[in-house]
Enzyme design. Sequence first.
Site, short mmCIF file in Angstrom:
data_model
loop_
_atom_site.label_atom_id
_atom_site.label_comp_id
_atom_site.label_asym_id
_atom_site.label_seq_id
_atom_site.Cartn_x
_atom_site.Cartn_y
_atom_site.Cartn_z
N ALA A 14 0.81 -1.22 0.00
CA ALA A 14 0.00 0.00 0.00
C ALA A 14 0.84 1.27 0.00
CB ALA A 14 -0.92 -0.01 1.21
N GLY A 17 6.40 -0.30 -3.89
CA GLY A 17 6.52 -1.50 -4.71
C GLY A 17 7.96 -1.82 -4.98
N ARG A 18 8.22 -3.08 -5.33
CA ARG A 18 9.58 -3.54 -5.58
C ARG A 18 9.59 -4.46 -6.79
NH1 ARG A 18 8.08 -2.75 -0.81
NH2 ARG A 18 6.58 -4.42 -1.03
N GLY A 87 -5.09 -6.93 -1.48
CA GLY A 87 -6.33 -7.51 -1.97
C GLY A 87 -7.42 -6.49 -2.24
N ASP A 247 -0.81 -10.57 -1.98
CA ASP A 247 0.52 -10.57 -1.36
C ASP A 247 0.56 -11.38 -0.07
OD1 ASP A 247 -0.96 -8.74 0.14
OD2 ASP A 247 0.39 -7.05 -0.22
N THR A 248 -0.54 -11.43 0.66
CA THR A 248 -0.56 -12.25 1.88
C THR A 248 -0.32 -13.71 1.55
OG1 THR A 248 -2.12 -10.74 2.95
CG2 THR A 248 -2.00 -12.98 3.83
N ASN A 306 -7.16 -10.42 10.18
CA ASN A 306 -6.56 -9.17 9.76
C ASN A 306 -6.40 -8.25 10.97
OD1 ASN A 306 -6.58 -8.80 6.53
ND2 ASN A 306 -8.29 -10.09 7.16
N GLY A 416 8.17 -7.50 6.05
CA GLY A 416 9.00 -6.35 6.39
C GLY A 416 9.05 -6.05 7.87
#
Length: 498
Positions: A14, A17-18, A87, A247-248, A306, A416
């Site tokens: 959010a 980005g990489r 998501g 991503d999760t 969450n 992270g």
Amino acid sequence: MTTGKSVLAFDMGASSGRALVGQLTEDSNGQSKLQVTEIHRFPNHAIQVGNHLHWDILRLLHELKKGIRLAFQQGYSPLTFGIDTWGVDFGLIDGNGELLGNPYHYRDSHTEGLIEEVNAIIGQEALFRQSGLQFMPFNTLYQLYAMKKAASPKLDIAQTLLLTPDLLTYLLTGIKICEFTMATTTQLFNPGTQAWNEPLMAQLEIPSRLFLKPIHPGTLIGPLTPAVTAELGIPTAIQAVAVGTHDTESAIAAVPAGEEPFAYLVCGTWSLLGTEMAQPQLGRDTMELEFSNEGGVGGTYQLLKNIMGLWLLQECKREWDEGGNELSFPELVRMAEEAASFRSLIHPDDPRFFAPASMVDKIREFCGETGQPIPQTEGEVIRCILESLALRYRQALEQAEKLTDTRYGGLHMVGGGTQNRLLCQFTANALGRSVWAGPVEASAIGNMLLQLVALGQCANLQEARKLVARSFPIDAYEPEGDKNWAAAYETFMGFGRV
């Protein structure tokens, strides 16, 4: 497993980005390992336009193209690429194949109050049985219902709904797909029937024609378009792979767990704590404890909760930065270490923290309302956040154990947030159990693993996780025997949220 192959992973959260290249190498003992190199990093900012908050999707597309070009310029020849993102969010495509406006941001306010409204129409328990998801205001269901209530002409014009990673893949390849793990974040996919919930869509007047049949992670999609290949000046049109595009789920794929069952914590802007299951759990107890069933890779389901996560810290830092008090994350953590312990606590998932104008003010407000000392310094605020998150993790782990009737020996922590050593230690202290932290770039690594599976370089998820365990350092944190954590947990549980 064959060495020497390389893949390109785009991992977008959010805030940033990489682009990372993964290469299979071989050590001196002939063991294969995954080597990861970051080649591009870029910001991802929400854009306020009028009354709505949007993603700058075309800027993200530009950064993806730049990442592909840089991979070849730096001497790599990736066979495939994959994209994972947060998501729920989506773009709408018209009959000419064009995007209908910038996608809404999940923190946009247009879904306020819609959980209660939809529950009144469908019934809370019935809706949970049909979706298996926590009732979160940003779920795709509520975004589409908000557009329907606003009589958005986009819903009449649109032909296809593409969730964020699938939208970006389409803009690069011209191929429309819907990937399974992302589909299960919408609250419109029925895990019991393994299909889109068309009766629910009909009740809410959401057009079912928008939804494509989901495909599973590890599926080859197709190459870059000739136009994109020519624009980037690269020698080959590399293939897109449908990875675990949520991503999760990519991060969970990279959990280096040898034992089964295991508990995990994906720690970043959001924290997701849960365990891997063969089947979804759709009972009332799961709903009342506010757990979700999200589709995972390898035919699994993730029973998870969450939790607001490091968004709390990130927003405080942003606020201080904008006020001219620029402090790095390591400086803030050091200040938290020096602050008094258990001075004040918050419940991280109190709704006031979802999208406040001032996170610092909201934290102080919560502490004042609950009769606690109000944190004043940066160190006191950050320590309050970190201790509160660790206690929330304990609560969620104990709830997961109740739902699964399983005692977990420790917690695998990836993402992270594992770089925050103080949070890792606080988590071990709060749990009274071992915490195994790493890898940091879990989502990108899981993304790469599914590409390797698609290429036949990894046989399955189990072999892929063994590759992670061989390739990346894992830090172990053992609980320190401070009895004050037990007293703090009692205080935390008194805040009254599940």
